[in-house]
Design a protein around this motif. Structure first.
Motif, short mmCIF file in Angstrom:
data_model
loop_
_atom_site.label_atom_id
_atom_site.label_comp_id
_atom_site.label_asym_id
_atom_site.label_seq_id
_atom_site.Cartn_x
_atom_site.Cartn_y
_atom_site.Cartn_z
N LEU A 30 0.83 -1.20 0.00
CA LEU A 30 0.00 0.00 0.00
C LEU A 30 0.87 1.26 0.00
CD1 LEU A 30 -2.75 1.46 0.25
CD2 LEU A 30 -2.52 1.18 2.73
N LEU A 31 1.86 1.30 0.88
CA LEU A 31 2.73 2.48 1.00
C LEU A 31 3.52 2.74 -0.28
CD1 LEU A 31 4.14 1.83 4.58
CD2 LEU A 31 2.31 3.42 3.94
N ALA A 32 3.91 1.67 -0.98
CA ALA A 32 4.75 1.80 -2.17
C ALA A 32 3.95 2.07 -3.44
CB ALA A 32 5.60 0.53 -2.34
N ASN A 33 2.64 2.22 -3.33
CA ASN A 33 1.80 2.53 -4.49
C ASN A 33 1.29 3.97 -4.36
OD1 ASN A 33 -0.13 2.87 -6.46
ND2 ASN A 33 -1.02 0.84 -6.19
N PRO A 34 1.92 4.93 -5.04
CA PRO A 34 1.50 6.33 -4.87
C PRO A 34 0.06 6.58 -5.31
CG PRO A 34 2.98 6.13 -6.74
CD PRO A 34 2.98 4.79 -6.04
N HIS A 35 -0.48 5.72 -6.15
CA HIS A 35 -1.86 5.90 -6.62
C HIS A 35 -2.87 5.58 -5.52
CE1 HIS A 35 -0.42 6.55 -10.71
NE2 HIS A 35 0.48 5.63 -10.41
N ARG A 36 -2.39 5.05 -4.38
CA ARG A 36 -3.26 4.73 -3.25
C ARG A 36 -2.98 5.60 -2.02
NH1 ARG A 36 -3.78 -1.35 -1.99
NH2 ARG A 36 -5.61 -0.51 -0.92
N HIS A 37 -2.07 6.54 -2.11
CA HIS A 37 -1.71 7.34 -0.93
C HIS A 37 -2.90 8.11 -0.36
CE1 HIS A 37 2.95 7.44 -1.55
NE2 HIS A 37 2.46 6.22 -1.41
N HIS A 38 -3.82 8.54 -1.21
CA HIS A 38 -4.98 9.27 -0.71
C HIS A 38 -5.84 8.41 0.21
CE1 HIS A 38 -6.54 7.07 -4.16
NE2 HIS A 38 -7.73 7.17 -3.59
N GLU A 39 -5.72 7.09 0.10
CA GLU A 39 -6.54 6.19 0.92
C GLU A 39 -6.14 6.24 2.40
OE1 GLU A 39 -6.67 2.17 -0.63
OE2 GLU A 39 -6.71 2.94 -2.69
N SER A 51 1.26 11.19 -11.44
CA SER A 51 2.29 10.49 -12.22
C SER A 51 3.04 9.55 -11.29
CB SER A 51 3.28 11.48 -12.85
OG SER A 51 4.01 12.15 -11.84
N GLY A 52 3.65 8.54 -11.88
CA GLY A 52 4.46 7.62 -11.09
C GLY A 52 4.06 6.18 -11.34
N PRO A 53 4.97 5.26 -11.00
CA PRO A 53 4.72 3.84 -11.21
C PRO A 53 3.69 3.31 -10.21
CG PRO A 53 6.75 4.14 -10.00
CD PRO A 53 6.27 5.51 -10.38
N GLU A 54 3.19 2.11 -10.46
CA GLU A 54 2.26 1.46 -9.54
C GLU A 54 2.99 0.98 -8.28
OE1 GLU A 54 -1.16 1.06 -9.74
OE2 GLU A 54 -1.00 2.41 -11.46
N ARG A 55 4.28 0.69 -8.41
CA ARG A 55 5.09 0.29 -7.25
C ARG A 55 6.40 1.07 -7.29
NH1 ARG A 55 5.51 -3.89 -3.17
NH2 ARG A 55 7.69 -4.29 -2.71
N ASP A 60 12.75 6.56 -7.69
CA ASP A 60 11.55 6.88 -8.47
C ASP A 60 10.99 8.24 -8.08
OD1 ASP A 60 11.55 4.54 -9.93
OD2 ASP A 60 9.92 3.60 -8.78
N ARG A 61 10.41 8.90 -9.05
CA ARG A 61 9.70 10.17 -8.82
C ARG A 61 8.22 9.93 -9.05
NH1 ARG A 61 13.18 14.41 -8.41
NH2 ARG A 61 15.28 14.08 -9.18
N PHE A 62 7.42 10.63 -8.26
CA PHE A 62 5.97 10.54 -8.45
C PHE A 62 5.34 11.88 -8.11
CE2 PHE A 62 6.84 9.17 -4.15
CZ PHE A 62 5.81 9.65 -3.37
N GLY A 63 4.36 12.25 -8.88
CA GLY A 63 3.68 13.52 -8.70
C GLY A 63 2.36 13.33 -8.00
N ARG A 77 10.49 12.27 -4.53
CA ARG A 77 11.49 11.29 -4.99
C ARG A 77 11.72 10.30 -3.86
NH1 ARG A 77 17.01 11.51 -4.33
NH2 ARG A 77 16.81 13.68 -3.69
N VAL A 78 11.74 9.02 -4.18
CA VAL A 78 11.99 7.98 -3.18
C VAL A 78 13.47 8.01 -2.82
CG1 VAL A 78 11.88 5.51 -2.66
CG2 VAL A 78 10.09 6.57 -4.08
N VAL A 79 13.76 8.26 -1.54
CA VAL A 79 15.15 8.40 -1.09
C VAL A 79 15.56 7.30 -0.11
CG1 VAL A 79 15.27 10.88 -1.51
CG2 VAL A 79 14.46 10.04 0.72
N GLU A 80 14.60 6.53 0.37
CA GLU A 80 14.88 5.40 1.26
C GLU A 80 14.01 4.24 0.79
OE1 GLU A 80 14.18 6.52 5.33
OE2 GLU A 80 15.38 8.33 5.14
N PHE A 81 14.61 3.07 0.69
CA PHE A 81 13.83 1.94 0.17
C PHE A 81 14.47 0.62 0.59
CE2 PHE A 81 12.33 -1.12 -2.94
CZ PHE A 81 11.00 -0.78 -3.07
N GLU A 82 13.77 -0.10 1.41
CA GLU A 82 14.13 -1.46 1.78
C GLU A 82 12.83 -2.25 1.73
OE1 GLU A 82 15.88 -4.05 5.52
OE2 GLU A 82 16.02 -1.87 5.59
#
Length: 154
Positions: A30-39, A51-55, A60-63, A77-82
């Motif tokens: 859920l957190l890694a999908n910017p299209h669901r952040h409004h949820e 804009s941005g990928p599904e995952r 990655d950049r997302f608008g 911009r994603v700056v931390e990712f594990e």
């Protein structure tokens, strides 16, 4: 925020935690999908991804379509990712929104942090009351994540 506790402000970070009844990989999806952040956004400012990928992945950049009194757009911009453990993104003011996931019996402990220590606008953010406002937004976001995933059984 453990359960329904409160956010803490330490230095130039605002942070709180809660536990949900879902495995880390489900929460991370859920957190890694910017299209669901409004949820799950508790601030009421996120309207949806433009804009941005599904995952998301590191770099990655997302608008996002946002609204604080007036509508605007912001690119992060994603700056931390594990995978399944940590994701953080930075907006143009160089403040980082970070989510850390820890598996615990019955689910996942989620810690959300707003880290504005690296922002050249940090002093202005403090003068405008951002830390206190972000503490409320973090509490509300974590509450929404508990509603989405449920609370672990005691």
């Amino acid at each position: 925020m453990t359960g329904d506790g409160h956010a803490t402000i330490v230095g130039r970070t605002v942070s709180a935690s809660t536990t949900v009844a879902a495995p880390p990989e489900e929460v991370f999806a859920l957190l890694a999908n910017p299209h669901r952040h409004h949820e799950f956004d508790g601030s009421g400012t996120v309207r949806g991804a433009v804009s941005g990928p599904e995952r998301l992945a590191l770099g990655d950049r997302f608008g996002m379509s946002m609204k604080i009194k007036l509508p605007y757009r912001v690119t992060n911009r994603v700056v931390e990712f594990e995978p399944d453990r940590r994701i953080g993104w930075c907006h143009p003011a160089r403040a980082v929104w970070r989510y850390e996931l820890e598996p615990v019996p019955g689910g996942t402990r989620i810690t959300e942090t707003f880290d504005y220590g690296g922002s050249p606008m940090a002093k202005g953010m403090e003068l405008l009351g951002f830390p206190k406002g972000n503490a409320k937004s973090i509490r509300d976001t974590l509450r929404r994540l508990r509603e989405i995933f449920g609370a672990p059984q005691s």
